[in-house]
Scaffold this motif. Structure first.
Motif, PDB file in Angstrom:
ATOM      1  N   GLY A 184       0.811  -1.226   0.000  1.00 50.35           N
ATOM      2  CA  GLY A 184       0.000   0.000   0.000  1.00 50.35           C
ATOM      3  C   GLY A 184       0.833   1.260   0.000  1.00 50.35           C
ATOM      4  O   GLY A 184       0.368   2.317   0.442  1.00 50.35           O
ATOM      5  N   TRP A 185       2.076   1.175  -0.499  1.00 54.72           N
ATOM      6  CA  TRP A 185       2.960   2.343  -0.557  1.00 54.72           C
ATOM      7  C   TRP A 185       2.769   3.095  -1.875  1.00 54.72           C
ATOM      8  O   TRP A 185       2.316   2.527  -2.871  1.00 54.72           O
ATOM      9  N   LYS A 186       3.164   4.344  -1.875  1.00 53.98           N
ATOM     10  CA  LYS A 186       3.103   5.170  -3.077  1.00 53.98           C
ATOM     11  C   LYS A 186       4.490   5.231  -3.709  1.00 53.98           C
ATOM     12  O   LYS A 186       5.481   5.466  -3.027  1.00 53.98           O
ATOM     13  N   LEU A 187       4.565   5.022  -5.020  1.00 56.87           N
ATOM     14  CA  LEU A 187       5.841   5.031  -5.741  1.00 56.87           C
ATOM     15  C   LEU A 187       5.865   6.182  -6.738  1.00 56.87           C
ATOM     16  O   LEU A 187       4.912   6.373  -7.492  1.00 56.87           O
ATOM     17  N   GLU A 188       6.955   6.958  -6.707  1.00 57.14           N
ATOM     18  CA  GLU A 188       7.138   8.062  -7.657  1.00 57.14           C
ATOM     19  C   GLU A 188       8.539   7.995  -8.256  1.00 57.14           C
ATOM     20  O   GLU A 188       9.528   8.049  -7.527  1.00 57.14           O
ATOM     21  N   VAL A 189       8.611   7.851  -9.568  1.00 56.55           N
ATOM     22  CA  VAL A 189       9.910   7.848 -10.244  1.00 56.55           C
ATOM     23  C   VAL A 189      10.415   9.286 -10.311  1.00 56.55           C
ATOM     24  O   VAL A 189       9.688  10.199 -10.697  1.00 56.55           O
ATOM     25  N   THR A 190      11.676   9.493  -9.931  1.00 54.98           N
ATOM     26  CA  THR A 190      12.256  10.843  -9.974  1.00 54.98           C
ATOM     27  C   THR A 190      13.227  11.015 -11.136  1.00 54.98           C
ATOM     28  O   THR A 190      13.451  12.122 -11.610  1.00 54.98           O
ATOM     29  N   TYR A 191      13.819   9.899 -11.588  1.00 60.64           N
ATOM     30  CA  TYR A 191      14.736   9.989 -12.731  1.00 60.64           C
ATOM     31  C   TYR A 191      14.904   8.599 -13.335  1.00 60.64           C
ATOM     32  O   TYR A 191      14.968   7.599 -12.606  1.00 60.64           O
TER      33      TYR A 191
ATOM     34  N   GLU B 290      15.782   6.067 -10.495  1.00 63.29           N
ATOM     35  CA  GLU B 290      15.651   6.543  -9.115  1.00 63.29           C
ATOM     36  C   GLU B 290      14.167   6.748  -8.820  1.00 63.29           C
ATOM     37  O   GLU B 290      13.432   7.250  -9.683  1.00 63.29           O
ATOM     38  N   PHE B 291      13.754   6.389  -7.611  1.00 62.46           N
ATOM     39  CA  PHE B 291      12.341   6.545  -7.260  1.00 62.46           C
ATOM     40  C   PHE B 291      12.179   6.684  -5.751  1.00 62.46           C
ATOM     41  O   PHE B 291      13.062   6.306  -4.972  1.00 62.46           O
ATOM     42  N   MET B 292      11.038   7.258  -5.361  1.00 58.34           N
ATOM     43  CA  MET B 292      10.709   7.448  -3.957  1.00 58.34           C
ATOM     44  C   MET B 292       9.555   6.525  -3.590  1.00 58.34           C
ATOM     45  O   MET B 292       8.630   6.338  -4.383  1.00 58.34           O
ATOM     46  N   LEU B 293       9.608   5.951  -2.386  1.00 62.09           N
ATOM     47  CA  LEU B 293       8.531   5.120  -1.871  1.00 62.09           C
ATOM     48  C   LEU B 293       8.044   5.729  -0.568  1.00 62.09           C
ATOM     49  O   LEU B 293       8.832   5.955   0.355  1.00 62.09           O
ATOM     50  N   SER B 294       6.734   6.015  -0.502  1.00 64.43           N
ATOM     51  CA  SER B 294       6.154   6.653   0.679  1.00 64.43           C
ATOM     52  C   SER B 294       5.077   5.754   1.270  1.00 64.43           C
ATOM     53  O   SER B 294       4.297   5.138   0.540  1.00 64.43           O
ATOM     54  N   GLY B 295       5.042   5.682   2.595  1.00 60.95           N
ATOM     55  CA  GLY B 295       4.034   4.862   3.269  1.00 60.95           C
ATOM     56  C   GLY B 295       4.461   4.565   4.693  1.00 60.95           C
ATOM     57  O   GLY B 295       5.314   5.248   5.259  1.00 60.95           O
TER      58      GLY B 295
END
Length: 353
Positions: free
Chosen positions: A139-146, A159-164
């Motif tokens: 149930g995490w949010k994934l955002e690619v940054t590069y 590169e990516f960020m995982l939030s949760g």
């Protein structure tokens, strides 16, 4: 142990009271901080209450031994309650181990194709899919940054960020070199090749942990570039931030807004600097390495993914599973739980020295 549990419960009750005060409720930053601390104590407080109830029930059962009619029932109760007490004690011992202050943080991950050329890049793409599916299960949010796609598929770098919830606590063991053994699609003789991809996991840094000074930053705005990125456009929205004292450089182009790309780049840079600071501290305190699984270095070979045998082996804990196909579909929890268990065992061993 009981004294420590009492202190934790008192702190939990204090936080509850603080969060009900209007001046705290209206201060978003303070409310968020106190809410996080309260949430981190909730589990141990609940188990502590259960443990105290078991102790009370044990005393009651022992008193019942003096009653001839209730003695058989009392002995059975004592046996069951003693077993439950031991199980709760073990659980509490683990919960009272020194907590990694980064465990509840979001993470920034970087995956690079390494040895093996195109096959290393393709494997980097497979790892990204694996972590993406695992994040979805959690149930995490994934955002690619590069992203820098490979010529034959996958990525030479992503590169990516995982939030949760508690993302770092689950993924902090993933840093290192991941090795794949399989027959590449381009291999005409059917020979098994070995390639690698490297993974870096960094906790997202908070403002209080890393201070960025304007004089230490060089910010360049440039045109987005790259094959197939959906945010690639003709405007000068990509941002490159260089930290002059360390030489660390972060590039972000995923947003159409230059301002948002700059914000993301600064967030990643803070996390890189924080990760650097933590590693330097750990190296200066050599004893802490006793409680670490591996070095967390990008060069350390941590895992082998053997496709012909459908086998995954984590070399740090000598752990093997024979369903690699499920692992690559994001079913990673079994391996992560094994790493967490070993981490707890090492910490308990050090505490008992």
């Amino acid at each position: 142990m009981l004294e420590r549990l009492k202190i934790i419960e008192e702190r939990y009750n204090f936080l509850n009271e603080e969060l009900m005060r209007p001046e705290v409720y209206n201060d978003f930053k303070k409310m968020t901080k106190l809410s996080k601390e309260k949430s981190s104590l909730e589990n141990i407080v609940n188990i502590s209450k259960k443990y105290n109830q078991v102790l009370s029930d044990l005393e009651t059962a022992k008193e019942m031994l003096h009653d001839a009619e209730m003695s058989d029932f009392a002995r059975e109760e004592i046996e069951n309650l003693t077993k439950e007490k031991e199980e709760l004690q073990n659980e509490i011992t683990i919960l009272l181990l020194p907590k990694d202050p980064n465990d509840d943080k979001n993470v920034i991950m970087e995956i690079r194709g390494a040895a093996g050329g195109d096959e290393g890049n393709i494997f980097a793409g497979d790892l990204f899919k694996m972590y993406s599916k695992y994040a979805e299960h959690q149930g995490w949010k994934l955002e690619v940054t590069y992203e820098m796609p490979g010529e034959s598929g996958g990525y030479s770098l992503i590169e990516f960020m995982l939030s949760g919830d508690n993302v770092y606590s689950k993924l902090k063991y993933e840093s290192g070199s991941h090795r794949v053994q399989r027959v590449p699609e381009t291999e005409t003789q059917g020979r098994v090749h070995t390639s690698t991809a490297t993974v870096l996991v960094m906790p997202e840094a908070e403002d209080v942990e890393v201070e960025l000074l304007d004089k230490d930053l060089k910010i360049d705005v440039c045109r987005s570039s790259g094959a197939g990125g959906q945010s690639v456009n003709t405007s000068d929205s990509a941002v490159r931030v260089t930290h002059i004292p360390t030489g660390l450089m972060v590039y972000c182009q995923v947003e159409r807004s230059q301002i948002k790309n700059k914000e993301r780049a600064l967030t990643i840079l803070k996390s890189r600097l924080y990760d650097l600071k933590v590693r330097e501290q750990e190296e200066s305190l050599g004893a802490t390495r006793k409680t670490k699984i591996g070095t967390g270095s990008r060069a350390e070979k941590i895992r082998t993914y053997n496709y012909p045998q459908n086998r995954l082996t984590d070399h740090r804990i000598n752990y093997t599973v024979m369903h690699l196909d499920k692992i690559m579909e994001g079913d990673l929890e079994e391996v992560i739980e094994a790493l967490i268990t070993e981490d707890q065992r090492l910490k308990m061993a050090v505490n008992n020295e």
